[in-house]
Design a protein around this motif. Structure first.
Motif, short mmCIF file in Angstrom:
data_model
loop_
_atom_site.label_atom_id
_atom_site.label_comp_id
_atom_site.label_asym_id
_atom_site.label_seq_id
_atom_site.Cartn_x
_atom_site.Cartn_y
_atom_site.Cartn_z
N PRO A 1 0.83 -1.21 0.00
CA PRO A 1 0.00 0.00 0.00
C PRO A 1 0.86 1.27 0.00
CG PRO A 1 -0.81 -1.56 1.65
CD PRO A 1 0.45 -2.14 1.07
N GLU A 2 2.01 1.23 0.72
CA GLU A 2 2.83 2.44 0.83
C GLU A 2 3.41 2.86 -0.52
OE1 GLU A 2 3.30 -0.44 2.26
OE2 GLU A 2 5.14 -1.17 1.30
N LEU B 1 1.79 2.99 -3.20
CA LEU B 1 0.76 3.74 -3.93
C LEU B 1 0.48 5.10 -3.29
CD1 LEU B 1 -1.72 0.75 -4.53
CD2 LEU B 1 -0.16 1.77 -6.20
N ALA B 2 1.02 5.32 -2.08
CA ALA B 2 0.69 6.52 -1.31
C ALA B 2 0.99 7.85 -2.01
CB ALA B 2 1.37 6.47 0.06
N PHE C 1 -2.39 8.10 -4.44
CA PHE C 1 -3.79 8.02 -4.00
C PHE C 1 -3.91 8.27 -2.50
CE2 PHE C 1 -3.29 4.85 -7.49
CZ PHE C 1 -4.12 5.45 -8.44
N MET D 1 -4.99 7.47 1.33
CA MET D 1 -4.89 6.18 2.02
C MET D 1 -6.22 5.42 2.05
SD MET D 1 -2.77 4.07 2.98
CE MET D 1 -1.20 4.92 2.78
N ILE E 1 -6.60 3.53 -1.06
CA ILE E 1 -5.64 2.42 -1.11
C ILE E 1 -6.18 1.26 -0.26
CG2 ILE E 1 -3.29 1.69 -0.50
CD1 ILE E 1 -2.41 4.60 -1.13
N LYS E 2 -6.77 1.61 0.90
CA LYS E 2 -7.37 0.56 1.75
C LYS E 2 -8.49 -0.16 1.01
CE LYS E 2 -6.79 2.61 6.34
NZ LYS E 2 -7.61 3.49 7.20
N GLU F 1 -8.73 -0.46 -2.15
CA GLU F 1 -8.10 -1.19 -3.25
C GLU F 1 -7.72 -2.61 -2.83
OE1 GLU F 1 -8.10 -0.04 -6.21
OE2 GLU F 1 -6.90 -1.58 -7.19
N GLN G 1 -14.02 9.46 -5.07
CA GLN G 1 -12.58 9.71 -5.06
C GLN G 1 -12.27 11.14 -4.62
OE1 GLN G 1 -10.06 8.10 -8.19
NE2 GLN G 1 -11.76 6.91 -9.02
N LYS H 1 -2.75 14.80 -5.90
CA LYS H 1 -2.84 13.35 -6.12
C LYS H 1 -3.39 13.10 -7.52
CE LYS H 1 -2.01 11.93 -1.71
NZ LYS H 1 -0.71 11.38 -1.38
N HIS I 1 -10.97 -0.20 -6.51
CA HIS I 1 -11.84 0.76 -5.81
C HIS I 1 -12.80 1.46 -6.77
CE1 HIS I 1 -8.36 3.60 -6.63
NE2 HIS I 1 -9.34 4.46 -6.83
#
Ligand SMILES: *Cc1c(COP(=O)(O)O)cnc(C)c1O
Length: 454
Positions: free
Chosen positions: A41-42, A44-45, A48, A50, A53-54, A56, A118, A223, A232
């Protein structure tokens, strides 16, 4: 008989449905192209917020829709479900045809369902500006609208050829307050590199993605957003199918087949995944059918492999049905369907035989679109005509067999800003597409060496 079925705003679903919870085989992880290790996940930070990402990577069955998002959804949701009585009559079919109409949204397609979500999560995490790319302009318009709702700046890189040919989409984005730049632009290294080689480059979605990503990673409060393909995005669209199930309940009906066009997979997933939940959990047996253009047949002629999501190779490697990231689809008018791969979720489900796919030629699709316009009064987006053409095939089959059948399809957008496409069709400028021998295999040979086992 009821022509259209509305829901009350209080009937609007409170959660998005996450198919991952019910998939017998979970999606394979995205991989770092260099190390071939799963992307965390980090990684992609920078791109996007967080919370997205969660989502996702989430395996939760239901994810709550924030009140602020539902409040904006009320501008056009719940969207109407129509019984296509005019089309049924024109086809003289025993089949019952229903369509969910997403063209009532501010941008005229399903895309604001995810754009609003989003923009909301970006706003919550202090983001000031969102960059994105757009081809034909549907996604750029949807995100521009969503950013205007939350007071976020929106910067859109629009493929040069569309920027020149589709001025109305650009003006719609400007009206919602977005800045729109033709891509390649001289604002980014990626754009300048292309312009240096070819000042007259007409651009591509791949180049536009590179420009939007480059601008996003340079600044902590900027972003990036994508309008299809990602988990997502598909998740946010499931409000379509959930509403459809309720509306069909009011009509006392249930579909035998659910049909939608597939570019990256978001509007197909949106209508189909809640029905797939019924198949997997509630013992139903609905056929779920994605329709792709014959000129970009990743589902029916591509292979399930790891490939890049973009042309430039900036994204992680994704496990998907693909024609190869360098595949250049013909310049068909259904711009939203010109993508070399299919989303990870749709790809895994197709591989497991839980959804089906068919590829159709554009002349049959435009013919179907015109039939639909005449009989139902709505001019469909070129993408949507793909679903309609398959609906007509199914309805004619039902007639031949003298069988009742209930068909539901996603009328994912209107074509009011696509009149040039219809004009080209009427003037006989459009053709069907055939591939030379081995033409479709070339792009695949290239990516075979990138597979994790290689
Ligand atoms: C973007 C778009 C598509 C294709 O994208 P999906 O993610 O596959 O839904 C199809 N139809 C319309 C009207 C679009 O704007």
């Amino acid at each position: 008989m009821q022509k259209k079925i509305f829901l009350n705003e209080s009937d609007m679903p409170t959660h998005w449905y996450n198919i991952v919870a019910d998939m017998p085989n979970k999606p394979l992880p995205p991989l770092n192209p260099k190390t071939k290790q799963p992307v965390g996940p980090e990684d992609l930070a920078p791109l996007f917020p967080m919370e997205l990402i969660k989502q996702e990577v989430s395996a939760e069955r239901y994810i709550e829709i924030p009140d602020e998002v539902r409040e904006i959804y009320k501008i056009w949701r719940p969207s109407p479900l129509f019984r296509a009585t005019g089309l049924e009559k024109m086809l003289d079919t025993p089949a019952k045809i229903y369509y969910k109409y997403e063209g009532v949204s501010p941008s005229g397609s399903h895309k604001p369902n995810t754009a609003v979500a989003q923009a909301y999560y970006n706003k919550m995490e202090g983001v000031k500006k969102i960059t994105t790319e757009t081809g034909a302009g549907q996604w750029g318009t949807a995100l521009s609208f969503a950013c205007a709702q939350f007071g976020i700046e929106c910067e859109v890189y629009m493929v040069r050829v569309s920027y020149d040919q589709k001025p109305y989409r650009k003006i719609m984005m400007n009206t919602f307050g977005a800045s729109v730049y033709p891509s390649p632009s001289n604002r980014t290294n990626a754009g300048r590199a292309i312009l240096g080689k070819n000042p007259d480059s007409s651009g591509s979605l791949g180049i536009a993605i590179s420009e939007a990503i480059e601008m996003a990673v340079q600044n902590d409060t900027t972003k990036y957003a994508l309008g299809s393909v990602l988990n997502h995005v598909l998740l946010h669209q499931t409000i379509i199918g959930q509403e459809s199930i309720k509306q069909l309940e009011y009509a006392g009906d249930y579909p035998d087949v659910v049909i939608a066009p597939l570019g990256g997979g978001s509007n197909f997933a949106g209508i189909a995944f809640p029905f797939l939940h019924d198949n997997l959990v509630n013992g139903k047996n609905v056929r779920l059918l994605a329709v792709e253009p014959a000129s970009c047949p990743k589902l029916t002629q591509g292979e399930f492999m790891y490939d890049f999501g973009d042309t430039a190779g900036y994204t992680p490697l994704l496990p998907m049905y693909t024609l190869g990231h360098n595949f250049q689809p013909a310049a068909i008018h259904a711009g939203g369907l010109r993508y070399h791969g299919a989303s990870v979720l749709c790809s895994q489900l197709l591989k497991d035989g839980l959804i089906d796919a068919v590829a159709l030629q554009q002349l049959e699709c435009f013919e179907a679109g015109v039939k639909f316009a005449k009989s139902e009064g709505v001019i469909p987006a070129p993408e949507a005509t793909h679903g309609i053409a398959q609906v007509i095939r199914e309805a004619e089959q039902a007639k031949k067999e003298g069988r009742e059948k209930t068909i539901l399809f996603n009328m994912c957008g209107h074509g009011f800003v696509d009149m040039q496409a219809y004009n080209d069709y009427f003037e006989g400028k459009l053709t069907n597409h055939t591939f030379g021998e081995n033409e479709l295999k070339e792009g695949l040979t290239e990516i075979r060496s990138m597979q994790p086992s290689a």
